[in-house]
Design a protein around this motif. Structure first.
Motif, PDB file in Angstrom:
ATOM      1  N   VAL A 132     -46.174 -15.548  -6.415  1.00  0.00           N
ATOM      2  CA  VAL A 132     -45.970 -16.601  -5.283  1.00  0.00           C
ATOM      3  C   VAL A 132     -45.367 -15.520  -4.183  1.00  0.00           C
ATOM      4  CG1 VAL A 132     -45.365 -18.478  -3.800  1.00  0.00           C
ATOM      5  CG2 VAL A 132     -45.867 -18.485  -6.218  1.00  0.00           C
ATOM      6  N   MET A 133     -46.121 -15.267  -3.184  1.00  0.00           N
ATOM      7  CA  MET A 133     -45.457 -14.497  -2.079  1.00  0.00           C
ATOM      8  C   MET A 133     -45.246 -15.535  -0.876  1.00  0.00           C
ATOM      9  SD  MET A 133     -46.407 -11.423  -3.146  1.00  0.00           S
ATOM     10  CE  MET A 133     -45.548 -10.582  -2.067  1.00  0.00           C
ATOM     11  N   LEU A 134     -43.862 -15.412  -0.608  1.00  0.00           N
ATOM     12  CA  LEU A 134     -43.532 -16.418   0.304  1.00  0.00           C
ATOM     13  C   LEU A 134     -43.176 -15.726   1.773  1.00  0.00           C
ATOM     14  CD1 LEU A 134     -40.587 -17.789  -2.165  1.00  0.00           C
ATOM     15  CD2 LEU A 134     -42.609 -19.157  -1.379  1.00  0.00           C
ATOM     16  N   ARG A 135     -43.858 -16.273   2.822  1.00  0.00           N
ATOM     17  CA  ARG A 135     -43.720 -15.703   4.171  1.00  0.00           C
ATOM     18  C   ARG A 135     -42.584 -16.519   4.832  1.00  0.00           C
ATOM     19  NH1 ARG A 135     -50.133 -15.381   5.316  1.00  0.00           N
ATOM     20  NH2 ARG A 135     -50.732 -13.177   4.250  1.00  0.00           N
ATOM     21  N   PHE A 136     -41.373 -15.976   4.944  1.00  0.00           N
ATOM     22  CA  PHE A 136     -40.410 -16.858   5.485  1.00  0.00           C
ATOM     23  C   PHE A 136     -40.591 -16.592   7.085  1.00  0.00           C
ATOM     24  CE2 PHE A 136     -37.498 -15.156   1.848  1.00  0.00           C
ATOM     25  CZ  PHE A 136     -38.031 -16.160   1.102  1.00  0.00           C
ATOM     26  N   PHE A 137     -40.120 -17.652   7.524  1.00  0.00           N
ATOM     27  CA  PHE A 137     -40.203 -17.953   8.982  1.00  0.00           C
ATOM     28  C   PHE A 137     -38.670 -17.836   9.826  1.00  0.00           C
ATOM     29  CE2 PHE A 137     -44.398 -18.521   8.282  1.00  0.00           C
ATOM     30  CZ  PHE A 137     -45.255 -18.685   9.367  1.00  0.00           C
ATOM     31  N   THR A 138     -38.299 -16.813  10.165  1.00  0.00           N
ATOM     32  CA  THR A 138     -36.821 -16.749  10.934  1.00  0.00           C
ATOM     33  C   THR A 138     -35.745 -17.545  10.469  1.00  0.00           C
ATOM     34  OG1 THR A 138     -38.569 -16.317  12.927  1.00  0.00           O
ATOM     35  CG2 THR A 138     -36.039 -16.596  13.221  1.00  0.00           C
ATOM     36  N   VAL A 139     -35.360 -17.159   9.244  1.00  0.00           N
ATOM     37  CA  VAL A 139     -33.991 -17.785   8.541  1.00  0.00           C
ATOM     38  C   VAL A 139     -32.914 -17.552   9.183  1.00  0.00           C
ATOM     39  CG1 VAL A 139     -33.361 -18.562   6.469  1.00  0.00           C
ATOM     40  CG2 VAL A 139     -35.504 -17.294   6.621  1.00  0.00           C
ATOM     41  N   TYR A 140     -32.109 -18.916   9.294  1.00  0.00           N
ATOM     42  CA  TYR A 140     -30.832 -18.636  10.039  1.00  0.00           C
ATOM     43  C   TYR A 140     -29.851 -19.626   9.057  1.00  0.00           C
ATOM     44  CZ  TYR A 140     -31.653 -23.376  12.068  1.00  0.00           C
ATOM     45  OH  TYR A 140     -31.747 -24.664  12.151  1.00  0.00           O
ATOM     46  N   GLY A 141     -28.640 -19.505   9.516  1.00  0.00           N
ATOM     47  CA  GLY A 141     -27.877 -20.440   8.938  1.00  0.00           C
ATOM     48  C   GLY A 141     -26.405 -19.567   8.186  1.00  0.00           C
ATOM     49  N   GLU A 142     -25.747 -20.323   7.561  1.00  0.00           N
ATOM     50  CA  GLU A 142     -24.309 -19.597   7.255  1.00  0.00           C
ATOM     51  C   GLU A 142     -24.562 -18.401   6.362  1.00  0.00           C
ATOM     52  OE1 GLU A 142     -24.114 -24.219   6.117  1.00  0.00           O
ATOM     53  OE2 GLU A 142     -25.542 -22.875   6.764  1.00  0.00           O
ATOM     54  N   ARG A 143     -23.936 -17.482   6.511  1.00  0.00           N
ATOM     55  CA  ARG A 143     -24.185 -15.959   5.929  1.00  0.00           C
ATOM     56  C   ARG A 143     -25.015 -15.352   6.497  1.00  0.00           C
ATOM     57  NH1 ARG A 143     -23.876 -17.783  -0.168  1.00  0.00           N
ATOM     58  NH2 ARG A 143     -22.264 -19.478  -0.191  1.00  0.00           N
ATOM     59  N   GLN A 144     -25.603 -15.500   7.763  1.00  0.00           N
ATOM     60  CA  GLN A 144     -26.818 -14.753   8.487  1.00  0.00           C
ATOM     61  C   GLN A 144     -26.307 -13.544   8.638  1.00  0.00           C
ATOM     62  OE1 GLN A 144     -28.080 -15.529  12.408  1.00  0.00           O
ATOM     63  NE2 GLN A 144     -30.011 -15.639  11.674  1.00  0.00           N
ATOM     64  N   ARG A 145     -27.097 -12.416   8.547  1.00  0.00           N
ATOM     65  CA  ARG A 145     -26.910 -11.260   8.793  1.00  0.00           C
ATOM     66  C   ARG A 145     -26.222 -10.988  10.249  1.00  0.00           C
ATOM     67  NH1 ARG A 145     -32.226  -9.499   7.780  1.00  0.00           N
ATOM     68  NH2 ARG A 145     -31.808  -8.162   9.473  1.00  0.00           N
ATOM     69  N   PRO A 146     -25.173 -10.201  10.324  1.00  0.00           N
ATOM     70  CA  PRO A 146     -24.592  -9.888  11.491  1.00  0.00           C
ATOM     71  C   PRO A 146     -25.497  -9.290  12.717  1.00  0.00           C
ATOM     72  CG  PRO A 146     -23.717  -8.572  10.001  1.00  0.00           C
ATOM     73  CD  PRO A 146     -24.403  -9.479   9.402  1.00  0.00           C
ATOM     74  N   ASP A 147     -26.669  -8.823  12.196  1.00  0.00           N
ATOM     75  CA  ASP A 147     -27.417  -8.068  13.139  1.00  0.00           C
ATOM     76  C   ASP A 147     -28.550  -8.971  13.764  1.00  0.00           C
ATOM     77  OD1 ASP A 147     -28.378  -7.804  10.528  1.00  0.00           O
ATOM     78  OD2 ASP A 147     -30.126  -6.882  11.069  1.00  0.00           O
ATOM     79  N   LEU A 148     -28.592 -10.053  13.339  1.00  0.00           N
ATOM     80  CA  LEU A 148     -29.651 -11.097  13.687  1.00  0.00           C
ATOM     81  C   LEU A 148     -29.289 -11.800  15.010  1.00  0.00           C
ATOM     82  CD1 LEU A 148     -31.227 -12.266  10.411  1.00  0.00           C
ATOM     83  CD2 LEU A 148     -31.815 -10.402  11.739  1.00  0.00           C
ATOM     84  N   ALA A 149     -30.358 -12.175  15.770  1.00  0.00           N
ATOM     85  CA  ALA A 149     -30.180 -12.762  17.175  1.00  0.00           C
ATOM     86  C   ALA A 149     -28.918 -13.795  17.223  1.00  0.00           C
ATOM     87  CB  ALA A 149     -31.456 -13.207  17.668  1.00  0.00           C
ATOM     88  N   ILE A 150     -29.155 -15.031  16.409  1.00  0.00           N
ATOM     89  CA  ILE A 150     -28.323 -16.270  16.366  1.00  0.00           C
ATOM     90  C   ILE A 150     -26.730 -15.643  16.136  1.00  0.00           C
ATOM     91  CG2 ILE A 150     -27.654 -18.295  15.335  1.00  0.00           C
ATOM     92  CD1 ILE A 150     -30.580 -19.025  14.967  1.00  0.00           C
ATOM     93  N   HIS A 151     -26.546 -15.072  14.982  1.00  0.00           N
ATOM     94  CA  HIS A 151     -25.231 -14.321  14.794  1.00  0.00           C
ATOM     95  C   HIS A 151     -24.511 -13.713  15.980  1.00  0.00           C
ATOM     96  CE1 HIS A 151     -22.347 -13.330  11.108  1.00  0.00           C
ATOM     97  NE2 HIS A 151     -21.929 -13.314  12.313  1.00  0.00           N
ATOM     98  N   LYS A 152     -25.637 -12.744  16.603  1.00  0.00           N
ATOM     99  CA  LYS A 152     -25.190 -12.052  17.389  1.00  0.00           C
ATOM    100  C   LYS A 152     -24.803 -12.721  18.712  1.00  0.00           C
ATOM    101  CE  LYS A 152     -28.432  -8.660  17.872  1.00  0.00           C
ATOM    102  NZ  LYS A 152     -29.279  -7.740  18.205  1.00  0.00           N
ATOM    103  N   PHE A 153     -25.763 -13.710  19.029  1.00  0.00           N
ATOM    104  CA  PHE A 153     -25.497 -14.363  20.431  1.00  0.00           C
ATOM    105  C   PHE A 153     -24.028 -15.242  20.320  1.00  0.00           C
ATOM    106  CE2 PHE A 153     -30.223 -14.702  21.878  1.00  0.00           C
ATOM    107  CZ  PHE A 153     -30.154 -13.122  22.423  1.00  0.00           C
ATOM    108  N   VAL A 154     -23.977 -15.834  19.136  1.00  0.00           N
ATOM    109  CA  VAL A 154     -22.868 -16.576  18.897  1.00  0.00           C
ATOM    110  C   VAL A 154     -21.287 -15.882  19.149  1.00  0.00           C
ATOM    111  CG1 VAL A 154     -21.430 -18.054  17.328  1.00  0.00           C
ATOM    112  CG2 VAL A 154     -23.902 -18.602  17.536  1.00  0.00           C
ATOM    113  N   LYS A 155     -21.512 -14.834  18.561  1.00  0.00           N
ATOM    114  CA  LYS A 155     -20.291 -13.650  18.523  1.00  0.00           C
ATOM    115  C   LYS A 155     -20.143 -13.484  20.075  1.00  0.00           C
ATOM    116  CE  LYS A 155     -18.783  -9.296  17.145  1.00  0.00           C
ATOM    117  NZ  LYS A 155     -19.044  -8.136  16.037  1.00  0.00           N
ATOM    118  N   MET A 156     -21.187 -12.979  20.672  1.00  0.00           N
ATOM    119  CA  MET A 156     -21.152 -12.525  22.240  1.00  0.00           C
ATOM    120  C   MET A 156     -20.436 -13.866  23.147  1.00  0.00           C
ATOM    121  SD  MET A 156     -24.632 -10.289  22.609  1.00  0.00           S
ATOM    122  CE  MET A 156     -24.618  -8.845  21.711  1.00  0.00           C
TER     123      MET A 156
END
Length: 345
Positions: free
Chosen positions: A199-223
């Protein structure tokens, strides 16, 4: 108790998955190479959270020393950390030869559209050749069940919405997307030749706790939290189908149960929410949750970035009852709470 191999199990999605598999009483073999895309200590914290382990060596400053000590601390009847690179066939072979693996959940990859444009050869090496190495290890050692992380980016700038699995995905606009499409094709090849249920799983823009620091939501919250300027590419009208990590994990576990029950199957399945949020609305939601007004610097739209992602999740619902439960505002609240507590500072 089953034994599941999770590649990239120290990362954002992988550590959540490992935690859930452990909670269900299974044995987890986590293969991760702790590359330098971001601070390796972030991945150590992920593992500590997913295994419930206290590790006193987090800040020693010596990466290899820290990882060796971490391996010793987390090793148990239910968990093994294998510091290995999926591009190294010998390392993979050693892991598979020493375990009786029931299924593989392959999450390890070089992620990100923009970095893939800067270094496409690295993305091909890790995502395509690394996946091929994993499939060869599975074939050699008789593992016949796997899930593989694909991406919504394979749809490119598809004009038909929502995106459905039967849509043509031959028009990638980034090397990252092209590597994910290549993995889907490799998966079908090994399903056809070696009867590896897939089963190939096409993920759509995953976010939440432990999200990578380089992703938009994490970066924006930090900024926002630090009252720094936000960079917005384009006019804010691009749209994403943001999917909360808890819903993604539920989808992975559902797909795992599904593939284990099948005999000779290959499926491609979207895991998203079937709704979209504009970049402007994302920033507004973050402003409200953080309690700060954004200072926005607007830059041109970036090559390789798709205009929108929008998942048709009816197939996932039909095959294994997938139903995302977390709305966007609730998911952002959970992320910001985590950021300011477990992660912040």
């Amino acid at each position: 108790m089953k034994t599941y191999c999770v590649t990239g199990g120290a990362g954002f999605i992988g550590s959540h998955l490992c935690g859930q598999l452990l909670a269900q009483g299974h044995r987890v073999v986590n293969i991760d190479n702790f590359n330098d895309v971001y601070d390796y200590k972030t991945k150590i914290r992920n593992i500590l959270s997913s295994t419930g382990t206290v590790f006193p060596y987090l800040h020693s400053g010596d990466k290899m020393d820290d990882l060796a000590k971490l391996q010793a601390v987390v090793e148990s009847d239910h968990y093994r950390l294998a510091v290995a690179d999926i591009r190294d066939m010998d390392e993979l072979d050693a892991v598979f030869a020493s375990e009786r693996i029931d299924a593989v959940i392959h999450l390890a990859a070089m992620a990100g559209v923009r970095p893939s444009i800067e270094d496409p050869l690295l993305y091909e090496d890790v995502n395509v050749r690394g996946t091929l190495h994993l499939l060869e290890a599975m074939r050699k050692h008789g593992v016949r069940k796997w899930l593989c992380a694909s991406s919504s980016s394979v749809y490119g700038n598809n004009k038909k919405v929502p995106f459905a699995e039967e849509d043509v995905v031959d028009f990638s606009i980034s090397p990252y997307a092209a590597t994910k499409k290549a993995c889907e094709v490799l998966g079908h090849t090994y399903y056809h030749l070696h009867h590896i249920d897939t089963v190939m799983l096409r993920f759509f823009t995953v976010y939440g706790e432990r999200q990578r620091p380089d992703l938009a939501i994490h970066k924006f919250v930090k900024m926002l939290d630090k009252k720094e300027e936000l960079t917005m590419y384009g006019d804010g009208s691009t749209r994403r189908d943001y999917t909360y990590i808890g819903d993604i994990i539920a989808g992975i576990l559902g797909a795992l149960t599904y593939v284990e029950e099948q005999d000779h199957t290959y499926e491609i399945v979207n895991l998203g929410t079937n709704r979209t949020i504009t970049l402007r609305d994302l920033i507004t939601t973050l402003e409200r949750e953080v309690g700060e007004q954004a200072v926005i610097r607007t830059l041109p739209h970036q090559p390789g970035d798709v205009e929108q992602t929008y998942a048709d999740v009816s197939k996932a619902n039909r095959l294994f009852g997938y139903e995302p439960q977390t709305d966007f505002a609730e998911g952002i609240h959970k992320f910001v709470t985590w950021y300011r507590g477990d992660r912040h500072g």
